[in-house]
Scaffold this active site. Structure first.
Site, mmCIF file in Angstrom:
data_model
loop_
_atom_site.group_PDB
_atom_site.id
_atom_site.type_symbol
_atom_site.label_atom_id
_atom_site.label_comp_id
_atom_site.label_asym_id
_atom_site.label_seq_id
_atom_site.Cartn_x
_atom_site.Cartn_y
_atom_site.Cartn_z
ATOM 1 N N SER A 143 45.320 25.497 35.445
ATOM 2 C CA SER A 143 44.179 25.249 34.552
ATOM 3 C C SER A 143 44.580 24.088 33.653
ATOM 4 C CB SER A 143 43.924 26.491 33.696
ATOM 5 O OG SER A 143 43.072 26.190 32.604
ATOM 6 N N TYR A 156 46.621 33.416 28.319
ATOM 7 C CA TYR A 156 46.080 32.789 29.532
ATOM 8 C C TYR A 156 46.853 31.494 29.822
ATOM 9 C CZ TYR A 156 42.698 30.567 32.692
ATOM 10 O OH TYR A 156 42.104 29.946 33.768
HETATM 11 P P1 NDP Z 1 35.818 33.911 39.301
HETATM 12 O O1 NDP Z 1 35.814 35.012 38.301
HETATM 13 O O2 NDP Z 1 34.534 33.525 39.930
HETATM 14 O O3 NDP Z 1 36.863 34.222 40.451
HETATM 15 C C1 NDP Z 1 38.060 34.925 40.221
HETATM 16 C C2 NDP Z 1 38.498 35.528 41.517
HETATM 17 O O4 NDP Z 1 39.728 36.226 41.333
HETATM 18 C C3 NDP Z 1 37.489 36.531 42.076
HETATM 19 O O5 NDP Z 1 37.382 36.335 43.459
HETATM 20 C C4 NDP Z 1 38.143 37.867 41.761
HETATM 21 O O6 NDP Z 1 37.735 38.792 42.755
HETATM 22 C C5 NDP Z 1 39.605 37.501 41.920
HETATM 23 N N1 NDP Z 1 40.503 38.461 41.312
HETATM 24 C C6 NDP Z 1 40.579 38.840 40.017
HETATM 25 N N2 NDP Z 1 41.532 39.781 39.858
HETATM 26 C C7 NDP Z 1 42.074 39.997 41.089
HETATM 27 C C8 NDP Z 1 43.084 40.851 41.590
HETATM 28 N N3 NDP Z 1 43.746 41.694 40.798
HETATM 29 N N4 NDP Z 1 43.380 40.806 42.903
HETATM 30 C C9 NDP Z 1 42.708 39.975 43.724
HETATM 31 N N5 NDP Z 1 41.747 39.139 43.321
HETATM 32 C C10 NDP Z 1 41.429 39.167 42.014
HETATM 33 O O7 NDP Z 1 36.472 32.668 38.551
HETATM 34 P P2 NDP Z 1 37.043 31.261 39.080
HETATM 35 O O8 NDP Z 1 36.613 30.985 40.444
HETATM 36 O O9 NDP Z 1 36.737 30.302 38.008
HETATM 37 O O10 NDP Z 1 38.608 31.554 39.033
HETATM 38 C C11 NDP Z 1 39.505 31.176 40.051
HETATM 39 C C12 NDP Z 1 40.771 30.631 39.424
HETATM 40 O O11 NDP Z 1 40.464 29.422 38.739
HETATM 41 C C13 NDP Z 1 41.422 31.549 38.401
HETATM 42 O O12 NDP Z 1 42.819 31.552 38.606
HETATM 43 C C14 NDP Z 1 41.093 30.876 37.078
HETATM 44 O O13 NDP Z 1 42.044 31.166 36.089
HETATM 45 C C15 NDP Z 1 41.118 29.421 37.496
HETATM 46 N N6 NDP Z 1 40.455 28.483 36.604
HETATM 47 C C16 NDP Z 1 39.099 28.522 36.448
HETATM 48 C C17 NDP Z 1 38.487 27.657 35.574
HETATM 49 C C18 NDP Z 1 37.023 27.698 35.326
HETATM 50 O O14 NDP Z 1 36.549 26.982 34.419
HETATM 51 N N7 NDP Z 1 36.231 28.469 36.070
HETATM 52 C C19 NDP Z 1 39.242 26.646 34.811
HETATM 53 C C20 NDP Z 1 40.659 26.674 35.088
HETATM 54 C C21 NDP Z 1 41.224 27.556 35.961
HETATM 55 P P3 NDP Z 1 37.615 40.374 42.617
HETATM 56 O O15 NDP Z 1 37.060 40.648 41.248
HETATM 57 O O16 NDP Z 1 36.683 40.708 43.736
HETATM 58 O O17 NDP Z 1 38.987 40.890 42.829
#
Ligand code: NDP
Length: 249
Positions: A143, A156
């Site tokens: 991030s 975070y």
């Molecule tokens: P979303 O919330 O849309 O996606 C997060 C994903 O992580 C979901 O598919 C969720 O699926 C999965 N997840 C969460 N906990 C678990 C777990 N314990 N085991 C397996 N899967 C898990 O957000 P983003 O797409 O934005 O996030 C993706 C990545 O991008 C993250 O690492 C986030 O920190 C990073 N990021 C995002 C930014 C943004 O602005 N959106 C900026 C910077 C970084 P499920 O709940 O089905 O398990």
């Protein structure tokens, strides 16, 4: 040696929504076999069906990245379905941001377990395979909070700084050990996904919602940079890629 994305097998965690889902769709569209992991079975099943109906190759397994055995099982599914694994995209993450003084201790643990330990579990699941085949690529979603410090993102950001260090060390060690493991760390800024739904602190949620509504861009932006990093020859690592919305300061 497979030089391009076509026919590569790519394991993606956090594939049920946002960046992971968008990346799965683009990579499958470009000829990769994608293997999807997350906790929500319904979302994974629907995305797998969508990809297959469009002529792509996909499989899924319900996976909680906090448990190494579950990530290993996801990688094993890739081997069983597609004969091997070329890339893992450690993307699962949560962002329950809040001031440190609020002491959301359970959320601290959750971020460490998912954003940091979950990435370590992904690394551990593929490392024996990549070391043996002397090839492979590890991509991790950090991030911009892994590059600089933001109020509200103390824990975070700590997890995102940590995975950045981890990835750079893997890159250096692989070069020394001659295992040809390519590493890519992606640093997104505001991307419109479900991520803000993990914020429980009201003031933080309000501020972040306003920011994302004003400047946020689509997760396809990150899918395109991941696609670029995968689609490079085996002798180069696209090590770090930062993506800001044009409107974000
Ligand atoms: P979303 O919330 O849309 O996606 C997060 C994903 O992580 C979901 O598919 C969720 O699926 C999965 N997840 C969460 N906990 C678990 C777990 N314990 N085991 C397996 N899967 C898990 O957000 P983003 O797409 O934005 O996030 C993706 C990545 O991008 C993250 O690492 C986030 O920190 C990073 N990021 C995002 C930014 C943004 O602005 N959106 C900026 C910077 C970084 P499920 O709940 O089905 O398990």
């Amino acid at each position: 040696m497979k030089l391009t994305i076509q026919h590569k097998t790519i394991v993606i965690t956090g594939a049920s929504s946002g960046i992971g889902a968008a990346t799965a769709q683009l990579l499958a569209q470009n000829g990769a076999n994608v293997v999807l992991g997350a906790r929500r079975a319904d979302k994974l099943a629907a995305l797998t069906a969508t990809i297959q109906q469009a002529g792509g190759q996909a499989a899924y397994r319900v996976t909680d990245v906090r448990h190494l055995a579950e990530v290993q099982a996801l990688v094993a599914l890739a081997q069983a379905e597609f004969g091997g694994v070329d890339v893992i995209f450690n993307n699962a993450g949560i962002m329950p941001s809040a001031p440190i003084s609020a002491l959301h201790l359970q959320e601290w643990d959750d971020m460490i377990d998912i954003n940091l330990k979950g990435v370590l579990n992904g690394v551990a699941a593929v490392m024996p395979i990549f070391t043996a085949q002397k090839a492979g690529q590890i991509i991790t979603t950090s991030s911009v909070a892994g590059l600089k410090s933001f109020p509200g993102a103390g824990v975070y950001g700590a997890t995102k700084f940590a995975v950045r260090n981890l990835m750079e060390v893997i890159r250096q060690e692989s070069a020394t050990e001659g295992t040809n493991i390519r590493t890519t760390t992606v640093y997104p800024a505001a991307i419109n996904t479900e991520l803000l739904q993990t914020i429980t602190d009201e003031a933080t949620l309000k501020g972040m919602t306003q920011l994302y509504q004003a400047v946020g861009i689509s997760p396809e932006a990150i899918a395109r940079v991941v696609n670029f990093a995968v689609d490079q020859p085996a002798d180069m690592s696209v090590s770090d890629m930062t993506v800001y919305p044009t409107k974000q300061a």
